[in-house]
Each structure stands twice: as C-alpha cells, then as structure tokens.
Design an enzyme around this catalytic site. Structure first.
Site, PDB file in Angstrom:
ATOM      1  N   LYS A 110       0.680  -1.439  -0.105  1.00  0.00           N
ATOM      2  CA  LYS A 110       0.057   0.080   0.012  1.00  0.00           C
ATOM      3  C   LYS A 110       0.987   1.315   0.035  1.00  0.00           C
ATOM      4  CE  LYS A 110      -4.381  -1.585   1.055  1.00  0.00           C
ATOM      5  NZ  LYS A 110      -5.499  -1.721   1.822  1.00  0.00           N
ATOM      6  N   LYS A 192      -4.811 -10.510  -6.259  1.00  0.00           N
ATOM      7  CA  LYS A 192      -6.086 -10.635  -5.551  1.00  0.00           C
ATOM      8  C   LYS A 192      -7.122  -9.611  -5.983  1.00  0.00           C
ATOM      9  CE  LYS A 192      -5.706  -7.856  -1.717  1.00  0.00           C
ATOM     10  NZ  LYS A 192      -6.074  -7.598  -0.233  1.00  0.00           N
ATOM     11  N   LYS A 195     -10.791  -3.968  -4.519  1.00  0.00           N
ATOM     12  CA  LYS A 195     -11.544  -2.825  -5.166  1.00  0.00           C
ATOM     13  C   LYS A 195     -10.542  -1.776  -5.614  1.00  0.00           C
ATOM     14  CE  LYS A 195     -13.287  -3.339  -0.667  1.00  0.00           C
ATOM     15  NZ  LYS A 195     -13.635  -3.018   0.470  1.00  0.00           N
TER      16      LYS A 195
HETATM   17  P1  AMP Z   1     -11.047  -5.580   3.253  1.00  0.00           P
HETATM   18  O1  AMP Z   1     -12.056  -5.266   2.434  1.00  0.00           O
HETATM   19  O2  AMP Z   1      -9.732  -5.627   2.944  1.00  0.00           O
HETATM   20  O3  AMP Z   1     -11.438  -5.211   4.481  1.00  0.00           O
HETATM   21  O4  AMP Z   1     -11.361  -7.278   3.561  1.00  0.00           O
HETATM   22  C1  AMP Z   1     -12.429  -7.821   4.511  1.00  0.00           C
HETATM   23  C2  AMP Z   1     -11.995  -9.460   4.457  1.00  0.00           C
HETATM   24  O5  AMP Z   1     -12.248 -10.089   3.245  1.00  0.00           O
HETATM   25  C3  AMP Z   1     -10.697  -9.702   5.043  1.00  0.00           C
HETATM   26  O6  AMP Z   1     -10.950 -10.837   5.911  1.00  0.00           O
HETATM   27  C4  AMP Z   1      -9.962  -9.964   3.699  1.00  0.00           C
HETATM   28  O7  AMP Z   1      -8.899 -10.973   4.080  1.00  0.00           O
HETATM   29  C5  AMP Z   1     -11.100 -10.712   2.818  1.00  0.00           C
HETATM   30  N1  AMP Z   1     -10.709 -10.602   1.638  1.00  0.00           N
HETATM   31  C6  AMP Z   1     -10.441  -9.242   0.886  1.00  0.00           C
HETATM   32  N2  AMP Z   1     -10.217  -9.653  -0.238  1.00  0.00           N
HETATM   33  C7  AMP Z   1     -10.255 -10.958  -0.539  1.00  0.00           C
HETATM   34  C8  AMP Z   1     -10.073 -11.637  -1.733  1.00  0.00           C
HETATM   35  N3  AMP Z   1      -9.675 -11.352  -2.894  1.00  0.00           N
HETATM   36  N4  AMP Z   1      -9.897 -13.221  -1.547  1.00  0.00           N
HETATM   37  C9  AMP Z   1     -10.622 -13.632  -0.258  1.00  0.00           C
HETATM   38  N5  AMP Z   1     -10.620 -12.914   0.693  1.00  0.00           N
HETATM   39  C10 AMP Z   1     -10.486 -11.483   0.614  1.00  0.00           C
END
Ligand code: AMP
Ligand code: TRP
Length: 325
Positions: A110, A192, A195
């Site tokens: 990041k 991965k 957003k």
């Molecule tokens: P975040 O939107 O980054 O706060 O992620 C929220 C949750 O979703 C966290 O537990 C992340 O590890 C999971 N997560 C985010 N992106 C992915 C992805 N591409 N595949 C699987 N899990 C994800």
C-alpha cells in the site's frame, strides 16, 4: 470459542470479501461466541472521503445483515464507538519493534501504491488490528489469506505482552477457509480481487445482473480451451472454477465433468447466471434494510454496549499489569 473479525467500510464489498470472510462469519456464529466489527479506524489509514464514511459504515452493516449476520447470535458494532480499541493500540505500540511493522506485506504494497509519503497510521494498522483481536480475548480470527500475516503479528504481540507483564491475552489463531481464501482479480488472475484494482476486476455483491454478466464475459482467461483447474497453467479459469464451486457447492471435479467438451464462453455464461441467481437475495435484503435506519442503529448501539463491557474488563487488566493504575 471466542471469535473476532473486522471489515473495513471502504465502499462496495465484493465476492472476494464474501467468499474469504463473510461466509465464514455467518457459519461460525452458529457454533461460537462471535464479535464482528466494522473497522472505521482502519478505513481512514488510506485516502478517503470524510463525507462518505458514515454512508460506507451503514452500507457495510446492511450488507452483513443481508448476508445473514444475526445480531441475536453475534455482537456487531462500529470500532470507533469503543475507545478502548485506540487505547489498547497505543499501549501495544510500546512493545512491538518498528522493524516488524515495516516488513508487513500490506504496508509495503500500500505504501508503494500511494507513493506520496505513507502515514504512520498505515504503518501502525496491524497494531490496531492486534488491539481489536486481543481486547476481546479472541481465540479464532476468520479472515482471507491477505490478513494472515497481521493475525500472526497479533500473536507475536500477545506473546511479547504475556512474557513481559504476565499471562493476560489468549493466543489468537487465524481461521482461513479451505477454498476461497484468496479470490483473484478477474482482470489479472495473479493478483487478488480488490476494490483498488478497478471496477472490472471484481464483482460487487450489489452489481446489477447486466454488470455481472459483462464482467464475467470480459474476465481474463488462459490459452487453450479446456475447462480445467490448473493454477500454474490456467490461473484465470482456475479462479473462475473456484468461484463457481463455492457458489454452486459442487466440487471442482464435478464442474470439470459438466463442462467437458464445452468452451470458455459456455462456462462463463453459466457462471454469470449462477452469480446473478446467488446474489439476487442480497439485493432484495439490502433494499429492505436500507429503509430501516432506526433498526440498524439499534443493532449497532446494542452491539457496542455489549462490546464495551468486555473491552473495559480487558483494559483494566492491561492497565494494571502495565502499572498505569
Ligand atoms: P477488506 O475489504 O480488505 O477489509 O477485507 C475484508 C475481509 O475480506 C478480510 O478478511 C480479507 O482477508 C477478505 N478478503 C479481501 N479480499 C479478498 C479476496 N480477494 N479473496 C478472499 N478474501 C478476501
Ligand atoms: N485488516 C482487516 C482487513 O483489511 C480488517 C480487520 C481490522 C480485522 N481488524 C481486524 C480482521 C481484526 C480480523 C480481526 O480486512
């Protein structure tokens, strides 16, 4: 067992969030004591619009309830409503070396993406995350693969604290889904789904049927035409197969058999149809809940009250052990 997890309220949630995290939460609440938190203090560590934050918090809460989070079974609240998260994060910051924070993959990625001088908040992000987890003495932390390193750091912090001040914290364990811990971008299956990778690279839970179809049909695939799971040679199709398998609850083998002799286009059409069907209930529920502002407020306030009692108890013990009271 005590379970804790958090989600950043940073705009739209996508199927990666759902398959990696949300789905686990919904299952775990049936068998464990779960605490789920909308982590707004984490959301402000990268550039954001203050005018949008409250709406993003409400949207995240609605999506989780729409996905099946049950406020009767789990404690559900907003992080900044409980000051103890920030307070404990400050205290834990005094026992973790800066070097440990600098080597975190998320920080490295990041801070590079941002280019302009990354802020201390971004570096300290994992300390706040450790505080979230340790404040509630959580034993299990369901997250996607990208957050595993942060949970390991939380363990390291707990270990250091317990050694220095006497046994205080439970050792949290990461809980990864067997499949779907890392859903990949539709545009670049080596990265991965996120957003930040652009709208075409993810399916948001609230995408319209038309958008879902367009994004799936445009998803990057691999040379050849066989529908076969092969991460090395066919990362694009393998990712789509994983998504298909998780939403249809069919095994990879079954799906491969079903599409034997068929091409990418047939498979993609089927996948788009499946996603449209499976995401429809979210949209319906979401519409319903969007009208119930008071109900939502009541749930989050109720959750915060329950969380507060637990947080205060840990903070008292920590403050005593550290000689602050
Ligand atoms: P975040 O939107 O980054 O706060 O992620 C929220 C949750 O979703 C966290 O537990 C992340 O590890 C999971 N997560 C985010 N992106 C992915 C992805 N591409 N595949 C699987 N899990 C994800
Ligand atoms: N950092 C997590 C993410 O980006 C969100 C989070 C904050 C979290 N605090 C947490 C997850 C505590 C699990 C436990 O997804």
């Amino acid at each position: 067992m005590k379970v804790f997890s958090g989600i950043r309220p940073s705009g739209q949630l996508h199927i990666g969030n759902y398959l990696g995290a949300m789905r686990q939460w919904i299952k775990l609440q049936e068998i464990h004591d779960c605490i789920f938190c909308i982590v707004d203090l984490h959301a402000i560590t990268t550039p954001y619009d203050p005018g949008e934050l409250q709406k993003n918090i409400t949207d995240a809460a609605i999506i989780y309830l729409a996905a099946g989070l049950d406020p009767e079974k789990s404690i559900f609240f907003v992080q900044s409503n409980i000051e103890e998260h920030s307070e404990l994060a400050w205290l834990l910051g005094t026992i973790i070396p800066v070097g440990d924070l600098l080597r975190m993959t998320q920080y490295k990625e990041k801070s590079q993406e941002l280019r302009k001088s990354p802020k201390a908040g971004l570096l300290n992000y994992p300390i706040l995350m450790a505080a979230d987890i340790l404040l509630y003495q959580a034993e299990l932390v369901p997250v996607g693969k990208d957050q595993q390193q942060h949970v390991e750091l939380a363990r390291e912090i707990a270990r250091k604290f317990n050694r220095k001040f006497g046994k205080t914290f439970e050792m949290p364990e990461v809980f990864l889904p067997k499949m779907g811990a890392k859903i990949m971008s539709l545009q670049n299956p080596r990265k991965k789904m996120a957003k930040s990778e652009g709208k075409e690279s993810y399916i948001a839970l609230l995408d319209s049927s038309k958008t879902i179809k367009e994004k799936i049909m445009k998803a990057v695939t691999d040379p050849g035409k066989e529908i076969k799971y092969d991460l090395q040679r066919k990362p694009g199709i393998s990712n789509l197969l994983t998504i298909y398998s998780l939403f249809s609850e069919k095994s990879l083998k079954e799906i491969e058999k079903e599409f034997k002799g068929k091409g990418y286009e047939d498979f993609k059409k089927s996948l788009a149809q499946l996603l449209i069907e499976k995401l429809e209930p979210f949209k319906t529920k979401q519409k319903e809940l969007s009208k119930k502002e008071e109900y939502l407020e009541k749930i989050l306030d109720g959750g915060a009250k329950k969380a507060k009692v637990l947080a205060q108890s840990t903070m008292k013990e920590v403050s005593q052990k550290m000689g602050l009271i």
